[in-house]
Scaffold this motif. Structure first.
Motif, mmCIF file in Angstrom:
data_model
loop_
_atom_site.group_PDB
_atom_site.id
_atom_site.type_symbol
_atom_site.label_atom_id
_atom_site.label_comp_id
_atom_site.label_asym_id
_atom_site.label_seq_id
_atom_site.Cartn_x
_atom_site.Cartn_y
_atom_site.Cartn_z
ATOM 1 N N ALA A 120 4.008 1.039 11.831
ATOM 2 C CA ALA A 120 2.656 0.705 11.391
ATOM 3 C C ALA A 120 2.357 -0.772 11.634
ATOM 4 C CB ALA A 120 2.486 1.040 9.910
ATOM 5 N N LYS A 121 3.360 -1.604 11.424
ATOM 6 C CA LYS A 121 3.157 -3.044 11.638
ATOM 7 C C LYS A 121 2.894 -3.317 13.111
ATOM 8 C CE LYS A 121 4.945 -7.613 10.547
ATOM 9 N NZ LYS A 121 4.636 -8.217 11.840
ATOM 10 N N ALA A 122 3.656 -2.662 13.981
ATOM 11 C CA ALA A 122 3.434 -2.841 15.420
ATOM 12 C C ALA A 122 2.000 -2.455 15.772
ATOM 13 C CB ALA A 122 4.437 -2.008 16.216
ATOM 14 N N SER A 135 0.829 -1.209 0.000
ATOM 15 C CA SER A 135 0.000 0.000 0.000
ATOM 16 C C SER A 135 0.864 1.260 0.000
ATOM 17 C CB SER A 135 -0.962 -0.002 1.192
ATOM 18 O OG SER A 135 -0.258 0.096 2.413
ATOM 19 N N PHE A 136 2.014 1.212 0.644
ATOM 20 C CA PHE A 136 2.907 2.383 0.611
ATOM 21 C C PHE A 136 3.322 2.696 -0.831
ATOM 22 C CE2 PHE A 136 4.805 4.068 4.698
ATOM 23 C CZ PHE A 136 3.816 3.569 5.521
ATOM 24 N N VAL A 137 3.655 1.650 -1.574
ATOM 25 C CA VAL A 137 4.076 1.865 -2.963
ATOM 26 C C VAL A 137 2.881 2.321 -3.811
ATOM 27 C CG1 VAL A 137 4.907 0.718 -5.046
ATOM 28 C CG2 VAL A 137 6.018 0.261 -2.845
ATOM 29 N N GLU A 138 1.763 1.633 -3.656
ATOM 30 C CA GLU A 138 0.616 1.934 -4.521
ATOM 31 C C GLU A 138 0.045 3.321 -4.289
ATOM 32 O OE1 GLU A 138 -2.012 -1.342 -3.835
ATOM 33 O OE2 GLU A 138 -0.808 -2.705 -5.070
ATOM 34 N N LEU A 139 0.067 3.786 -3.056
ATOM 35 C CA LEU A 139 -0.553 5.083 -2.774
ATOM 36 C C LEU A 139 0.437 6.246 -2.817
ATOM 37 C CD1 LEU A 139 -3.159 4.317 0.024
ATOM 38 C CD2 LEU A 139 -3.420 4.300 -2.434
ATOM 39 N N GLY A 140 1.678 5.973 -3.157
ATOM 40 C CA GLY A 140 2.647 7.076 -3.230
ATOM 41 C C GLY A 140 3.061 7.581 -1.859
ATOM 42 N N ALA A 141 3.103 6.680 -0.872
ATOM 43 C CA ALA A 141 3.480 7.085 0.485
ATOM 44 C C ALA A 141 4.994 7.129 0.670
ATOM 45 C CB ALA A 141 2.851 6.141 1.511
ATOM 46 N N VAL A 142 5.712 6.762 -0.370
ATOM 47 C CA VAL A 142 7.176 6.794 -0.309
ATOM 48 C C VAL A 142 7.662 7.929 -1.195
ATOM 49 C CG1 VAL A 142 9.300 5.514 -0.725
ATOM 50 C CG2 VAL A 142 7.221 4.288 -0.060
ATOM 51 N N GLN A 143 8.396 8.856 -0.633
ATOM 52 C CA GLN A 143 9.034 9.850 -1.504
ATOM 53 C C GLN A 143 10.539 9.596 -1.479
ATOM 54 O OE1 GLN A 143 7.540 13.892 -1.586
ATOM 55 N NE2 GLN A 143 5.441 13.219 -1.350
ATOM 56 N N ALA A 201 -2.057 5.024 3.464
ATOM 57 C CA ALA A 201 -1.508 3.703 3.139
ATOM 58 C C ALA A 201 -1.695 2.740 4.303
ATOM 59 C CB ALA A 201 -0.026 3.827 2.775
ATOM 60 N N VAL A 202 -1.568 3.229 5.523
ATOM 61 C CA VAL A 202 -1.771 2.359 6.687
ATOM 62 C C VAL A 202 -3.247 1.951 6.753
ATOM 63 C CG1 VAL A 202 -1.592 2.134 9.190
ATOM 64 C CG2 VAL A 202 0.178 3.376 7.924
ATOM 65 N N GLN A 203 -4.135 2.902 6.460
ATOM 66 C CA GLN A 203 -5.573 2.576 6.442
ATOM 67 C C GLN A 203 -5.864 1.492 5.402
ATOM 68 O OE1 GLN A 203 -6.875 6.608 5.845
ATOM 69 N NE2 GLN A 203 -7.764 6.761 7.903
#
Lengths: 274, 154, 343
Positions: B109-111, B89-97, B144-146
C-alpha cells in the motif's frame, strides 16, 4: 557457490564460461528453482542491474528492449503502450505487482515456461532475439529461436529484443484461474497491419497451448488480403478454436481450452488499439 | 561473501552465502522479523518489502542482489509512537485480523500511495493483488488504504 | 458474452463441538489494585478477535474501558484450558466462561464494597467509569483502584475461576432426535455474478450478507468475520479444491491451491441481525464459520440465473461451466429453455 556482478555485457559473457554458470535476472524463477533443488548452479552471474540490459529505446524503426527490462517497466512505458501494445498488455497482467517489479522479459524467455506471458506478444510483434556468447553476437527471429532444444546453449546470454515498428495494431489477452497472480492457462497475441479496411498482414500467437508459445501462420494466412468485415472476428475465434483442438488433440485440457480460446481471442481482438 | 545492505536508512556489513535469500538475511541476521515468510514462492506477498520504493517479494530476491538498493521493511515504516497513516488506519478500521499478511499489505500500500496519492478502489485492489489475506476478505484493508490516502493527501 | 445473474443462499449452522462432546471453556479473573483487571483463558485469538471480545465483556461488567483489561491467552503454564479456536465457539462458550468469572470476582468486590459503604446489600453498589459507589448517592463513591488497594492491604483479593459447558447430546441414530448443537446461527446472502459464456469464468461482483449474531459485541469484528467468510466462500465456490492422489495432496502450495486475491473478492455489504440468544454472553453467539455457508449456494445459484446451467459439484470451475453450456446448447440449441435443464 560463486556470485558475480559484472559491470558490462562483455564481462558477463566471459564469466558465463565458468563451469555451472547461470545468469541471474530478477530471480523470480531462478531463486525459487534453486531453493526447490531443481537447478544447482555453481556460479551465479547477476545481470539484473546491468544498465546496458535495462534500456527501452527507439532506434529508427526498431524498438530495442534490454533483456533485464522488468514487466513493471514494460507496463509503465508509454512508448510500448503506443507501439507494442500486445507486450504492454502482457506486462499488466503477469503475476502480481511485486513479481512484475522483479521479473524481466529476458528471464521470461530464458525460463522456458509454456505459459510465459511476454512470449506470445513478442512473437506476434515479430521480435528478434539478440544473444551474446563467447562466440559473439547472434540475432535470430524469436519464432525460429523457439524451435531450439535446448533453448539456450550454456554461457549464452539473452541480450535484448528487437521489435520492428511498422505501425501495426496489436493486442493480447490471457486466461487465468483468478484475476491476479494467475499463471496463463491460455494466452493469445495478435498483430495486425491494415490498409483501409483490408488486412495487409496478420500474426497470431498462442501461449500455454503445448510446450512453447508458437505462431500460427496458417491461421493468419486465411485473413490476409481480406476485408475487416463483420465476419472476421467470428472466423478468427472459430479458427483459433479449431487450431487449439488440433494442437492439443486428446490432452486432458483440450475440451476446455479448445472452446475457451475463442473467448481469449475475442478479448485480444477487442484490445487491438484503435 | 561480504556485502553491504542499506535497510531502513541504516547501513549493514554482513557476511552471507551467495544463495541466501534477502528474506532470511532480514529476519535471521538483522532480526527484522516483521517481514514474514508465507509461501516462499512469491505467491502470497507476506515477505513484501520495498526495494528503491518498489514492492518486491523478499523470498525471491537474493541478499546479494539487494546490494546498492535502498531497502525498507515494515520496521522502517513507523513505530508505536509514530505510526504511518497506513498503520493507523489499519488498526482503526479493523483491517488487521491474524496480522500475518499485514506487514506485506502495508508495504504494498505504501508503494502505491507514494506513487499515486489518490488511488481508486480498483487501483488499490490491483496494488494489493499480490498479497493474500485469508482473514479479512480484503474489505477493511481496501477501506484502510482509502482512509490513509485521505490522510496523506491532507 | 458476459451475462449477469443473482442468487440467494441461506444457511444455518450448529456452533460448538456438538453431539455431546465435552465443550468446556474456563477463565480466571483478577481485579487489580490499579483499577485494571486480568482475564486468563486458554482460548487463543488467531485473528478472529476473541481476546478483544473478552476484554469488552470484562470491561462492560466492571464499568471499565476495554483497554483496562489485560487478556492472557494460550499459555498452558498460566491459563485454564478452553478448548480449540474452532467450531465458532469462543464468543459464545469462552465468552460465557469469562462473563461468569468476571461476575464472580465482581460479586466479591461488591460484597466488600457494601461493607465499606455500610450498605446492607451489594445490590445497591455499582461499578461505573472506573468508580465504585452507592447507586443514587454520588457522595458515597471512590475510584475502583482505591477500593481494591485498601482491600488488598487487608488481605482481600478479588480473584475468580469459572467454567462454562455447552450442553449437547448425540443424535439418536434410530429416530434422528436429540440436541446436537447449541446455539444455531442463521444467515442469508445474495450474490451477483458475471459469467463469461466464452470462457466459463465467473466474477462475483457483489455479496449482500445478513447474519444473525445474537448480539454484536464488536460490530467491526462482525463485519470483518463476514467479509473474511465471504472471501473464503467465493474461493470455496469457484476455485479451491484439494487434489488428492492416493492420499497425497497434489497441490499443497499457494501456487497450486489458489485462493481469492483482492481482485477476486466482490464488494461486500453486511447486515447484522441481532436476535438475542438468551444463553449467550450479553445475548451473543458465534459467527465465524456460518458466514461462509450461504456464499457458495448464493454464487452457484447466481451462475444458474445468469446462464441457466446447474453446477452440482464444487468448485464451479470454468471447465464445468463451459462444458455445461456446451451441453445445454447441444441439447436445446442457442438460448435453450432453462426450465428444461433444471428438471
Amino acid at each position: 557457490m560463486d556470485y558475480f556482478r559484472p559491470r558490462s555485457v562483455e564481462e558477463a559473457v566471459t564469466l558465463g564460461q565458468s563451469p555451472g554458470a547461470a545468469f541471474l535476472g530478477g530471480g523470480t524463477d531462478l531463486v525459487l528453482q534453486m531453493r526447490q533443488g531443481k537447478v544447482n548452479p555453481q556460479c551465479l552471474i547477476d545481470v539484473h542491474n546491468l544498465a546496458e540490459l535495462k534500456e527501452i529505446r527507439r532506434n529508427g524503426d526498431v524498438l530495442e528492449l534490454g533483456s533485464m527490462v522488468t514487466f513493471s517497466e514494460v507496463s509503465d512505458s508509454n512508448l510500448l503502450q503506443d507501439s507494442a501494445r500486445a507486450l504492454w498488455l502482457a506486462g499488466q497482467t503477469m503475476g502480481s505487482p511485486a513479481i512484475r517489479n522483479q521479473a524481466t522479459i529476458g528471464g521470461n524467455l530464458g525460463n522456458g515456461s509454456p505459459a510465459a506471458d511476454a512470449i506470445p506478444a513478442l512473437l506476434a510483434l515479430d521480435a528478434e532475439v539478440c544473444l551474446r556468447s563467447q562466440a559473439g553476437e547472434e540475432v535470430i527471429s524469436l519464432a525460429v529461436f523457439l524451435e531450439r532444444y535446448p533453448l539456450l546453449a550454456p554461457g549464452t546470454l539473452i541480450w535484448k529484443f528487437l521489435v520492428p515498428l511498422r505501425g501495426w495494431q496489436s493486442g493480447f489477452a490471457k486466461l487465468g484461474r483468478r484475476r491476479a497472480l494467475a499463471i496463463a492457462r491460455l494466452s493469445v497475441a495478435v498483430a495486425l497491419k491494415t490498409e483501409g479496411e483490408t488486412v495487409m498482414d496478420l500474426r497470431v500467437a498462442f501461449g500455454a497451448v503445448g510446450k512453447r508459445a508458437f505462431l500460427s501462420p496458417a491461421l493468419a494466412a486465411r485473413f490476409i488480403g481480406r476485408e475487416l468485415d463483420v465476419h472476421w472476428r467470428t472466423e478468427m475465434i472459430s479458427g483459433s478454436q479449431e487450431l487449439v483442438r488440433e494442437t492439443l488433440k486428446t490432452r486432458a485440457s483440450a475440451p476446455y481450452k479448445a472452446v475457451a480460446v475463442g473467448g481469449v481471442m475475442h478479448q485480444a481482438l477487442m484490445l487491438l488499439q484503435e | 561473501m561480504n556485502i553491504e545492505l542499506r535497510v531502513n536508512e541504516q547501513d549493514f556489513r554482513l557476511v552471507v552465502e551467495p544463495d541466501e535469500r534477502l528474506l532470511d538475511v532480514l529476519r535471521n541476521r538483522l532480526g527484522l522479523i516483521g517481514t514474514k515468510e508465507g509461501c516462499g514462492e512469491g505467491e502470497c506477498g507476506a515477505c513484501t518489502i520495498l526495494m528503491d520504493g518498489k514492492a518486491v517479494n523478499s523470498c525471491l530476491v537474493l541478499a546479494a542482489q539487494a546490494v546498492g538498493h535502498e531497502l525498507m521493511t515494515i520496521e522502517g515504516v513507523g513505530d508505536r509512537l509514530h505510526p504511518h497513516p497506513l498503520q493507523k488506519s489499519f488498526v482503526e478500521l479493523g483491517a488487521v485480523q491474524c496480522g500475518f499478511c499485514t506487514p506485506g499489505m502495508i508495504l504494498s500500500a505504501k508503494a502505491l500511495l507514494d506513487r499515486n496519492s489518490q488511488p481508486s478502489e480498483e487501483e488499490i485492489k490491483e496494488a494489493m493483488s499480490g498479497n493474500l489475506c485469508r482473514c479479512t476478505g480484503y474489505d477493511k484493508i481496501v477501506k484502510a488504504v482509502q482512509r490513509a490516502a485521505e490522510e496523506v493527501a491532507r | 458474452m458476459k451475462k449477469r445473474g443473482i442468487g440467494l443462499g441461506c444457511g444455518w449452522y450448529g456452533t460448538g463441538y456438538g453431539n455431546g462432546f465435552p465443550d468446556v471453556s474456563s477463565a480466571f479473573v483478577e481485579i487489580h489494585d490499579d483499577g485494571s483487571a486480568t482475564v486468563s483463558t486458554g482460548a487463543v485469538d488467531v485473528g478472529q478477535g476473541s481476546s478483544t471480545v473478552f476484554a469488552q465483556i470484562a470491561a462492560e461488567e466492571l464499568g471499565l474501558e476495554p483497554q483496562d483489561i489485560t487478556v492472557i491467552t494460550g499459555d498452558t503454564d498460566t491459563t485454564p484450558d478452553s478448548g480449540t479456536s474452532a467450531a465458532t465457539r469462543h464468543t459464545y462458550n469462552t465468552g460465557n466462561a469469562v462473563l461468569k468469572a468476571v461476575r464472580e470476582a465482581k460479586e466479591r468486590l461488591l460484597d466488600h464494597a457494601a461493607h465499606e459503604f455500610s450498605c446492607t446489600s451489594a445490590q445497591g453498589i455499582e461499578l461505573k467509569e472506573g468508580w465504585i459507589g452507592v447507586i443514587g448517592d454520588p457522595s458515597r463513591r471512590q475510584p475502583l483502584a482505591d477500593m481494591v488497594f485498601q482491600a488488598r492491604l487487608h488481605g482481600e483479593r478479588f480473584i475468580s475461576a469459572e467454567s462454562s459447558t455447552a450442553r449437547t447430546t448425540p443424535v439418536d441414530r434410530e429416530n434422528g432426535q436429540g440436541a446436537p448443537y447449541w446455539p444455531y446461527a442463521f444467515g442469508a446472502q445474495v450474490a451477483e455474478v458475471e459469467v463469461d459464456t466464452e470462457t466459463g469464468l465467473v466474477q462475483v461482483l457483489r455479496i449482500i450478507a445478513a447474519h444473525d449474531v445474537g448480539r454484536a459485541i464488536n460490530p467491526t469484528q462482525v463485519e470483518g468475520q463476514i467479509a473474511g467468510a465471504v472471501a473464503q466462500g467465493v474461493g470455496y465456490a469457484l476455485m479451491e479444491e484439494v487434489e488428492l492422489h492416493e492420499g497425497v495432496i497434489k497441490n499443497p502450495a499457494f501456487s497450486s491451491y489458489l485462493i481469492p486475491t483482492a481482485l477476486d473478492v466482490p464488494n461486500i455489504q453486511t447486515i447484522i441481525v441481532e436476535e438475542e440468544e438468551i444463553t449467550g454472553p450479553y445475548g451473543a453467539k458465534g459467527l465465524g464459520e456460518p458466514a461462509m455457508v450461504p456464499t457458495l449456494a448464493a454464487v452457484v445459484n447466481a451462475i444458474y440465473d445468469a446462464v441457466g446451467v446447474r453446477i452440482t459439484s464444487l468448485p464451479a470451475t470454468p471447465e464445468k461451466i463451459l462444458a455445461a453450456l456446451v451441453e445445454k446448447e447441444r441439447t436445446f440449441g442457442e438460448g435453450g429453455m432453462r426450465q428444461n435443464i433444471d428438471s
